[in-house]
Structure formats: C-alpha cells, structure tokens
Motif scaffolding. Structure first.
Motif, PDB file in Angstrom:
ATOM      1  N   VAL A   1       0.395  -1.463   0.550  1.00 41.53           N
ATOM      2  CA  VAL A   1       0.227  -0.605  -0.323  1.00 41.53           C
ATOM      3  C   VAL A   1       0.811   1.460   0.063  1.00 41.53           C
ATOM      4  CG1 VAL A   1      -1.740   1.513   0.883  1.00 41.53           C
ATOM      5  CG2 VAL A   1      -1.767  -0.709   0.917  1.00 41.53           C
ATOM      6  N   GLY A   2       0.890   2.102  -0.769  1.00 44.10           N
ATOM      7  CA  GLY A   2       1.853   3.409  -1.108  1.00 44.10           C
ATOM      8  C   GLY A   2       1.089   3.852  -2.574  1.00 44.10           C
ATOM      9  N   GLN A   3       2.194   5.534  -2.855  1.00 41.05           N
ATOM     10  CA  GLN A   3       1.493   6.276  -3.975  1.00 41.05           C
ATOM     11  C   GLN A   3       3.138   5.931  -4.664  1.00 41.05           C
ATOM     12  OE1 GLN A   3       1.080  10.048  -2.418  1.00 41.05           O
ATOM     13  NE2 GLN A   3      -1.174   8.894  -1.213  1.00 41.05           N
ATOM     14  N   GLY A   4       2.687   6.507  -6.320  1.00 38.92           N
ATOM     15  CA  GLY A   4       3.623   6.540  -6.610  1.00 38.92           C
ATOM     16  C   GLY A   4       4.536   4.656  -7.341  1.00 38.92           C
ATOM     17  N   GLN A   5       5.454   4.910  -8.178  1.00 44.20           N
ATOM     18  CA  GLN A   5       6.710   3.531  -7.921  1.00 44.20           C
ATOM     19  C   GLN A   5       7.486   3.601  -6.644  1.00 44.20           C
ATOM     20  OE1 GLN A   5       7.746   3.486 -11.885  1.00 44.20           O
ATOM     21  NE2 GLN A   5       6.048   2.809 -12.755  1.00 44.20           N
ATOM     22  N   ARG A   6       8.186   2.318  -6.524  1.00 44.67           N
ATOM     23  CA  ARG A   6       9.017   1.907  -5.933  1.00 44.67           C
ATOM     24  C   ARG A   6       9.052   0.525  -5.494  1.00 44.67           C
ATOM     25  NH1 ARG A   6       3.861   1.978  -4.378  1.00 44.67           N
ATOM     26  NH2 ARG A   6       3.264   0.806  -2.324  1.00 44.67           N
ATOM     27  N   GLU A   7      10.678   0.318  -5.226  1.00 46.19           N
ATOM     28  CA  GLU A   7      11.069  -0.707  -4.677  1.00 46.19           C
ATOM     29  C   GLU A   7      10.780  -1.200  -4.301  1.00 46.19           C
ATOM     30  OE1 GLU A   7      14.089  -3.032  -6.823  1.00 46.19           O
ATOM     31  OE2 GLU A   7      12.616  -0.984  -7.729  1.00 46.19           O
ATOM     32  N   LEU A   8      11.082  -2.676  -4.201  1.00 45.66           N
ATOM     33  CA  LEU A   8       9.936  -3.949  -2.624  1.00 45.66           C
ATOM     34  C   LEU A   8      10.908  -4.694  -3.263  1.00 45.66           C
ATOM     35  CD1 LEU A   8       7.696  -4.845  -1.136  1.00 45.66           C
ATOM     36  CD2 LEU A   8       6.669  -6.147  -2.749  1.00 45.66           C
ATOM     37  N   ARG A   9      11.234  -5.094  -2.116  1.00 39.98           N
ATOM     38  CA  ARG A   9      12.453  -6.673  -1.595  1.00 39.98           C
ATOM     39  C   ARG A   9      11.697  -7.321  -1.026  1.00 39.98           C
ATOM     40  NH1 ARG A   9      17.286  -5.191  -3.703  1.00 39.98           N
ATOM     41  NH2 ARG A   9      18.154  -3.394  -4.789  1.00 39.98           N
ATOM     42  N   VAL A  10      11.706  -8.892  -0.835  1.00 34.61           N
ATOM     43  CA  VAL A  10      11.523  -9.512  -0.301  1.00 34.61           C
ATOM     44  C   VAL A  10      12.041 -10.861  -0.183  1.00 34.61           C
ATOM     45  CG1 VAL A  10       9.831 -11.474   0.580  1.00 34.61           C
ATOM     46  CG2 VAL A  10       9.405  -9.787  -1.161  1.00 34.61           C
ATOM     47  N   SER A  11      12.251 -10.937   0.942  1.00 33.76           N
ATOM     48  CA  SER A  11      13.574 -11.960   1.317  1.00 33.76           C
ATOM     49  C   SER A  11      13.604 -12.776   2.096  1.00 33.76           C
ATOM     50  CB  SER A  11      15.369 -11.315   1.622  1.00 33.76           C
ATOM     51  OG  SER A  11      15.021 -10.193   2.983  1.00 33.76           O
ATOM     52  N   TYR A  12      13.850 -14.018   2.322  1.00 36.66           N
ATOM     53  CA  TYR A  12      13.778 -15.498   2.965  1.00 36.66           C
ATOM     54  C   TYR A  12      15.006 -16.392   3.369  1.00 36.66           C
ATOM     55  CZ  TYR A  12      11.842 -17.163  -1.398  1.00 36.66           C
ATOM     56  OH  TYR A  12      11.512 -17.058  -2.828  1.00 36.66           O
ATOM     57  N   ILE A  13      14.965 -17.447   3.967  1.00 35.96           N
ATOM     58  CA  ILE A  13      15.583 -18.265   3.636  1.00 35.96           C
ATOM     59  C   ILE A  13      14.578 -19.790   2.889  1.00 35.96           C
ATOM     60  CG2 ILE A  13      17.177 -17.799   5.342  1.00 35.96           C
ATOM     61  CD1 ILE A  13      16.571 -20.114   7.565  1.00 35.96           C
ATOM     62  N   SER A  14      15.803 -20.245   2.851  1.00 36.15           N
ATOM     63  CA  SER A  14      14.622 -22.127   2.367  1.00 36.15           C
ATOM     64  C   SER A  14      15.717 -23.245   1.886  1.00 36.15           C
ATOM     65  CB  SER A  14      13.665 -21.571   0.951  1.00 36.15           C
ATOM     66  OG  SER A  14      13.291 -22.975   0.479  1.00 36.15           O
ATOM     67  N   GLU A  15      14.682 -24.556   3.475  1.00 38.78           N
ATOM     68  CA  GLU A  15      16.241 -25.777   2.200  1.00 38.78           C
ATOM     69  C   GLU A  15      15.979 -25.082   0.893  1.00 38.78           C
ATOM     70  OE1 GLU A  15      15.588 -30.256   4.171  1.00 38.78           O
ATOM     71  OE2 GLU A  15      13.911 -29.373   4.084  1.00 38.78           O
ATOM     72  N   VAL A  16      17.380 -26.138   0.765  1.00 38.40           N
ATOM     73  CA  VAL A  16      17.333 -26.400  -0.455  1.00 38.40           C
ATOM     74  C   VAL A  16      19.424 -27.349  -0.621  1.00 38.40           C
ATOM     75  CG1 VAL A  16      17.089 -24.379  -1.603  1.00 38.40           C
ATOM     76  CG2 VAL A  16      20.000 -24.986  -0.686  1.00 38.40           C
ATOM     77  N   PRO A  17      19.023 -28.060  -1.600  1.00 36.69           N
ATOM     78  CA  PRO A  17      20.191 -29.060  -2.219  1.00 36.69           C
ATOM     79  C   PRO A  17      21.239 -28.506  -1.859  1.00 36.69           C
ATOM     80  CG  PRO A  17      18.376 -29.400  -3.923  1.00 36.69           C
ATOM     81  CD  PRO A  17      18.498 -28.254  -3.289  1.00 36.69           C
ATOM     82  N   VAL A  18      22.405 -29.050  -1.118  1.00 39.01           N
ATOM     83  CA  VAL A  18      23.576 -28.916  -0.946  1.00 39.01           C
ATOM     84  C   VAL A  18      24.415 -29.159  -2.607  1.00 39.01           C
ATOM     85  CG1 VAL A  18      26.162 -29.247   0.646  1.00 39.01           C
ATOM     86  CG2 VAL A  18      23.377 -30.298   2.190  1.00 39.01           C
ATOM     87  N   TRP A  19      25.167 -27.485  -2.376  1.00 36.71           N
ATOM     88  CA  TRP A  19      25.537 -27.261  -3.148  1.00 36.71           C
ATOM     89  C   TRP A  19      26.929 -27.722  -3.604  1.00 36.71           C
ATOM     90  CZ3 TRP A  19      30.286 -24.465  -3.822  1.00 36.71           C
ATOM     91  CH2 TRP A  19      30.481 -23.614  -2.518  1.00 36.71           C
ATOM     92  N   LYS A  20      27.610 -28.926  -4.157  1.00 37.41           N
ATOM     93  CA  LYS A  20      28.958 -29.155  -4.479  1.00 37.41           C
ATOM     94  C   LYS A  20      30.125 -29.271  -5.002  1.00 37.41           C
ATOM     95  CE  LYS A  20      25.534 -31.749  -5.369  1.00 37.41           C
ATOM     96  NZ  LYS A  20      24.128 -31.117  -5.674  1.00 37.41           N
ATOM     97  N   VAL A  21      30.745 -29.204  -4.967  1.00 38.75           N
ATOM     98  CA  VAL A  21      32.664 -28.688  -5.214  1.00 38.75           C
ATOM     99  C   VAL A  21      33.289 -30.110  -5.837  1.00 38.75           C
ATOM    100  CG1 VAL A  21      34.327 -27.646  -5.595  1.00 38.75           C
ATOM    101  CG2 VAL A  21      32.727 -26.969  -4.046  1.00 38.75           C
TER     102      VAL A  21
END
Length: 754
Positions: free
Chosen positions: A249-269
């Motif tokens: 909820v607001g006025q005009g154009q603006r930047e919206l950011r959403v962040s979170y963590i999540s379970e993911v497969p382990v990255w491998k090297v």
C-alpha cells in the motif's frame, strides 16, 4: 490376511458409485468440502478505503545465496505502483522456512498491509467432519466397525457359504477367530474374519469373510460419506504450489524487496587438475560448483553466491494449523434426593463440611519463538563470511543446453589438453572475516526450476608435484599430488579429477585447503613401486632409578631404527613419500635426519628413486620409556626386586631390608598355612573320636576312646594357639614391612653426580 480384506473392502466402492448414479436412487447431497483459505488479500480497514488495486504481478528472484548446510537465502525485487498486489510461488516444503524468515521492505515509503497464502486444514481435522469415525490409515476391522448397524447386501460365490446368492440385513459385528489347519504334527494357526448379519426377519447369519464375498452398503448417505472419505485421502497426496500474496500500500512507483531462507539441496564442489604434457611443477586447478534449483520459482538472471559456511538453521511447522488440546470438564448434575428420616431436635447434630469444588489452574502460556530484526535492510547481507570471491564469467554462455538428467551445462570446459578460459586470472578478490568463505559470480545466472547447472568458481595455476605415497596403514603405494595452495582462496572440500598428458589419470577427495597450506591428494595405485621394511631394531638402556615410599620408577632410553626399502620398476624416476609413525612423548629423530613434513601422527620422508632402482632409508630415533612398580605388604615383589638389584647393584643396600622383610613375611604365610592344615586335621580327629565314644556308650571299649578324645582335644587347642601366635607375628611383620617401605627413598642416575 489384512491386505486382502482391505482390498475386499475397497472393492465395494465402485458399486457405491454405481448406486449413486443409478435411476430411482435418492441420495442425500454431499457435505461441502472444507474450503482452503482464499488467495485474496486480507486488507486492513484503511487499505480497503484506498484506491482500487491493480492486477497482481509476480516478484522475480534477483539474488540467491546458497550455504553448505542445506539452506539458501533468496531475495525477490521489483517495482510496484500505488496499491499493488504481488505474488511469490513456493513449494509446500518451503513454506515453513519462508514464514519463519520472511522479511518485506517497501523502500518508497509504502507499507505492507497483509501477507496471505493458501493453506489447508490437516487431514485429521477434516476427517472429524465425517460420521464414519475412521482414522487416516484404517484397518479392515476399523472399516467394518464403521459400518456397524448399517443396512448392507452381502453377495458371495459358491465357496462363501451363500451359494452365489445375496442376503440383506444390518451389520452387527466383525470378529476374528484363530483356527488350526493341517495335521497335529504340522498344524498352523490362521486368523479368519466373520461377519454377523441380522436379517429383517430377525434371523442371525454368521458369514466368513472370504475373497469371493462382497459387502455393499445400501444407504445412499453412507455411500456419500465413504466417497467423501476417499476424496480426503486422495487430496493429501497432492502437494502443489503455495501462492504467497503481499499487499503493498503506497503512492507512486517504488522498489519492493522480499527476502527469506529456504531448504535447498547442498551445493557441491568438484575440481579438475590439468597437468601440461611437459612437467613444469605446476597444474591448472579448475573448480566447478554444482547447483540445483528445486524451489518453486525460476532463477532468471540472478546474482548467485556460494558460501562454504553453516549458519545455524532449523525448521518449525508454523505453516500447519495447530489445534491446542483443551481439558474436557464433565457436566455437573444435581444429586437425586431420596426419602429419609430426621433425628429429634434434642440430639446434637455434627457439623457437615461440604467439600470444596476443584479449582482448575490455567497452564502457563507457551513461549513463542520470535525473530528479532536488527537494523535496516542490507542488500548484500549474507551473515558471517570470511572470504568474498568475485568470479568474472563474462565470456560464459549461461543459458547453455540442458545436459543429462535436466542439468543445464551452461559452462563449457576446454577439455583436458588446455584449461578452459572461462575464468581469467586477476578476476578474483578476497575479503577475510571469521571462518567462512564465499564465491560470488559477477555475471547473472539463469537456472530454471527443477534444473541444475555447473558454475565455474575457480581457475588458477598452483604448484603441484607428483609423488608416490606409502604408509603402514596402506601398504599399497598410491600415486598422489602434493598440491600447495598459493592462492588467496580457500579451496572448499569436494571431489577432484586428474588429467595427465591429455588423459584421465584418476580421481579422489580433498578436504578444505586454506591459503598457504600444502596437501597430499591421492588418486590412483602405483603398481610400479614396491615398499617394504627390511630391518627393525630396538635397544633399551636403564638411565635412571627412583624409589620413594614404595613407588619404583625405572627410566629407560630407547634407541629404535627401521630401514625402509623402495623399488621402482617404472621407466621414469619416482619421488616417494614414506610415512613413518611419530611418537610425541619425548621421542625425537637422530641429528641429520629431517622429514619433508610432519603431521601430528606421522613423519613424511621424501626419497628419490631412479627408474629400475632401489633406495633405502634408515630412520633412527630415540626416546624415553618408563616402568612403574608399587611395593605393598599385600603383594610379594621379591622376584622383581632381586632382578632390579642385579641391574642396579648400588641399590642392594637400600632394597635389602625390603627383600628380607618380604621373605620373612612369606615364611610366616607358609607357616600359617601349615598350621591351619594341622588344625583342620586335629578337628577332624576330635570329631571322629567323639562320634565313636557316643556309639560305644556303656561299653567297656569306650574307655580307650575317652583317652583318645582327650588327646585329640589337647592337640586341637595347641594347634589353634600356634595359629593365633603366627597371626600375631604376621601382623607385626606387615607393620615392620610397611615402616620399611615408607622410609625407603633412593635416587640413582646412570650419570655420576658431581
């Protein structure tokens, strides 16, 4: 038995469906299915009075940070205008992590009026709306128990006892009977199920439940309940996506950011070590990270970072509706009165005290796990990181073809003859902090959902030497690479492959290698080398003796030598690393003998072995050894002390009183043992004479046994007195030995004291 009975019960369901659709059957309408929460936003009152919202838009992923403990940090970003609804898709397993860590920031002065997501009522709660009373995993007995009292039609084949006919009635019960089959010698017990049916005429029929028997409920409302029950069971197997809707909820154009963590497969090297055709003491080390996108959204042109760290993380099932158990209080009822008589007024009445009503104490509220958000939003905050590695992949084609199994091979290696030019030198920067390290790609990466990709994270020339490694724990020699990490990067743990002269030579595993460390990496067996121990000697020399209050400590100086023999049958020279066990309790190598390197448990000696030749290495070392003996009055240590005097003649004068005291104590122990044997013999003779005298009582021959009995009693008393005297002498000898031991204090060194 349970499997075919359950299958038999479920086989009736098609008949139920036919009965519901057949003409002339009046079925009650199904109860409405529980509705999931609406995806429409739950706006605050002020938001509802604002201007109408525009259509919902997706908020794409812009940044992904993957950690080695199986969690990922995700950041969505986009532009919103006015009162805007944005949606983010997740898989059901992600939802708990998202709700626990979700952070939403409207950077244009707006606010977030609400966050909604589609939810479902737990199956156990939905089943409570049905009258069947069955659980999520019913048995056949539970299914027939739910049909008790209902009208059913039972049809069976010739072997069912019904002769292929049909009977109707109400199902009264189902019971299990254990019966024996076969002969008495080979008898087996089996469980059989029996249904009890009450016909309309009142006749009772008990029918065995066999695979040819069919039971069909005739009540349309009950058929609808069973149909609804199966629909609920089926709905639990469909996972689908969860749609998160945010109301900005607001006025005009603006930047919206959403962040979170999540379970993911382990990255491998995984690493590649490419050696040139002409050995120059270096190898090109190429590192790749394998990344899997199994979340509910595509990663289109995202900023990808890979962190070799493990921040603490856990899962709470906060996305599931929870129902708190409440106490069930019985309904109070008034006591029924009965006629009674009363005593006269003259008599004293005892005071009656009514019992106090029970009081319920409310339990303390459960503590909620809360997450405190500190400070403002940081676009690049990743937690504790020890190294930030920026990788310039400008020349790489991110959107490459999809490889085997759906893995997107967006980065193409240059083969084994020449290292790939995917990463140019000078494109890596480091930043040390704490004990984590991070690889960050400077160019955006695209990995669609349910796809994987190989991402280049390292390419650099490092010093490396081919050696043959041998140890007692692994008698078979191994080909290995002695790799020195001269870079400023920490090499994360992973697998590696070796390529020599344009061909595959082997592979192995490596642990994390920090900058400045050198590590041995074995990758194949060296069949051309043979290593064995040809000689092994050890010599002990007593250097010091100390005796104090019964504690004797002998200190020896050991000199040990082992000779190793290494034979090279190959046409090329070999550098062999011999691992020799390292003793850390005061031992040291002889002067002039230095290992190439040492670990806490081993020395590594480097031996150059020419082609078709044999080289030997003698490892000499010396160190102390200790022997400890305790002298006490309860143990005879004379054999050890006499041997010690032979090795240290100067100690004879100090130890002789102890030796003599222990010898006297040993003689007393032997005398006491002999006295006790005599005492046992005298007691046996006395008992025998007494029995003989009793048997010959009143006879003239009894007089002779009276004399023998008197003699036996005198001898028994004498031996008992002698044993008691010896016990007193032993007690005195033990005390004397203890005094001698406490007074003993002797110190001798092989080197004469000045």
């Amino acid at each position: 038995m349970r499997l075919w009975v359950t299958a038999l019960c479920l086989a009736t369901l098609p008949q139920i469906l036919v009965a519901q659709s057949s003409p002339g059957t009046t079925a009650k309408p199904k109860p409405p299915a529980p509705q999931a929460h609406s995806d429409s936003p739950q706006m605050a009152p002020k938001a509802q009075l604002a201007s109408p919202q525009v259509a919902a838009k997706d908020l794409p992923v812009r940044k992904v940070v993957l950690y080695k403990n199986g969690v990922g940090y995700f950041e969505h970003a986009g532009t919103v205008s006015g009162n805007q609804r944005v949606t983010i898709d997740f898989t059901s397993p992600q939802l708990n992590d998202v709700l626990q860590s979700l952070t939403v920031l409207d950077e244009g002065g707006g606010r977030i009026a609400g966050v909604n997501y589609n939810s479902t009522t737990p199956l156990a709660e939905q089943l409570k709306t049905l009258s069947l009373g069955m659980t999520e995993d019913p048995t056949s007995t539970e299914l027939f128990g739910a049909l008790r009292g209902q009208k059913v039609e039972v049809t069976g084949g010739p072997s069912s006892g019904l002769g292929g006919g049909t009977i109707s009635g109400r199902l009264m019960s189902i019971e299990t009977r254990t019966e024996k089959t076969g002969s008495d010698e080979n008898a087996k017990t089996i469980d059989k199920f029996y249904l009890t049916i009450i016909a309309g005429s009142g006749a009772v029929r008990v029918i065995e439940l066999t695979p040819t028997l069919s039971v069909r409920p005739t009540d349309p409302s009950l058929q609808g309940e069973l149909d609804r029950y199966l629909e609920l069971l089926s709905s639990t197997h469909s996972t689908g996506l969860r749609h998160l809707t945010l109301d900005a909820v607001g006025q005009g154009q603006r930047e919206l950011r959403v962040s979170y963590i999540s379970e993911v497969p382990v990255w491998k090297v995984t690493y590649r070590m490419v050696f040139p055709r002409e050995a120059d003491g270096k190898t090109t080390l190429q590192g790749w990270a394998v990344v899997d996108n199994t979340v509910g959204a595509d990663w289109d042109n995202v900023q990808l970072s890979l962190v070799a760290g493990a921040p603490q993380s856990f899962i709470q099932p906060i996305s599931q509706p929870l129902y708190t158990p409440r106490p069930e209080i019985p309904i109070s009822t008034d006591a029924q009165t009965t006629p009674q008589t009363h005593e006269a007024a003259e008599m004293l009445n005892d005071a009656l005290v009514a019992p106090s009503s029970p009081q319920m104490q409310a339990s303390a509220p459960r503590k909620d796990l809360r997450q405190e958000l500190k400070g403002g939003y940081q676009a690049n905050a990743l937690g504790s990181v020890s190294q930030s590695v920026a990788v310039n992949a400008e020349n790489m084609a991110i959107g490459g073809p999809v490889g085997v199994g759906g893995a997107r091979m967006g980065f193409v290696a240059g083969g084994v003859y020449r290292p790939s030019d995917a990463i140019a030198e000078g494109d890596v920067s480091t930043n040390a902090f704490d004990d984590f390290f991070q690889y960050s790609l400077t160019q955006p990466v695209t990995i669609h959902k349910n796809e994987s990709a190989m991402v280049p994270i390292l390419q650099q020339e490092l010093p490396a030497e081919h050696v043959t490694l041998w140890s007692r724990n692994e008698p078979r020699p191994l080909r290995a690479v002695w790799l020195e990490n001269k870079s400023k990067l920490t090499l994360d743990a992973g697998s590696f492959s070796i390529f020599e002269s344009g061909e595959f030579a082997g592979e192995g595993l490596l642990d994390s290698i920090h900058p400045g460390e050198r590590r041995l990496l074995s990758y194949a067996a060296d069949q051309a080398m043979r290593v064995k121990i040809t000689d092994q000697q050890s010599q002990r020399t007593l250097h010091h003796l100390q005796v104090h209050k019964g504690l004797i400590v002998e200190r020896y100086m050991d000199v040990a030598s082992i000779t190793y023999s290494a034979t090279n049958s190959a046409d090329e020279d070999r550098a062999v690393l011999l691992e020799h066990p390292r003793r850390t309790n005061g031992w040291s190598l002889d002067e002039g003998l230095k290992p190439a390197e040492a670990t806490p448990d081993t020395y590594r000696f480097k031996v150059a072995v020419k082609a078709h030749a044999t080289e030997k290495l003698e490892v000499r070392e010396h160190g102390p050894e200790f022997t400890t003996v305790t002298i006490n009055p309860n143990q005879n240590t004379n054999a050890y002390l006499i041997d010690l005097v032979k090795r240290v003649p100067n100690a004879e004068s100090e130890l002789k009183p102890i030796i003599d005291a222990q010898a006297k104590l040993a003689d007393l122990d032997q005398a006491i043992a002999d006295a006790k044997k005599q005492e046992e013999t005298a007691a046996a003779d006395e008992a025998r004479d007494r029995d003989n005298l009793t048997a010959l009582k009143g006879n003239d021959a009894a007089r002779r046994f009276v004399d023998e009995l008197n003699h036996a009693e005198d001898l028994l008393q004498s031996t008992r007195k002698h044993t008691a005297d010896l016990d007193q002498q032993k007690a005195a000898a033990v005390e004397n030995l203890r005094t001698q031991i406490n007074a003993l204090n002797y110190d001798w060194d092989v080197t004469p004291k000045n």
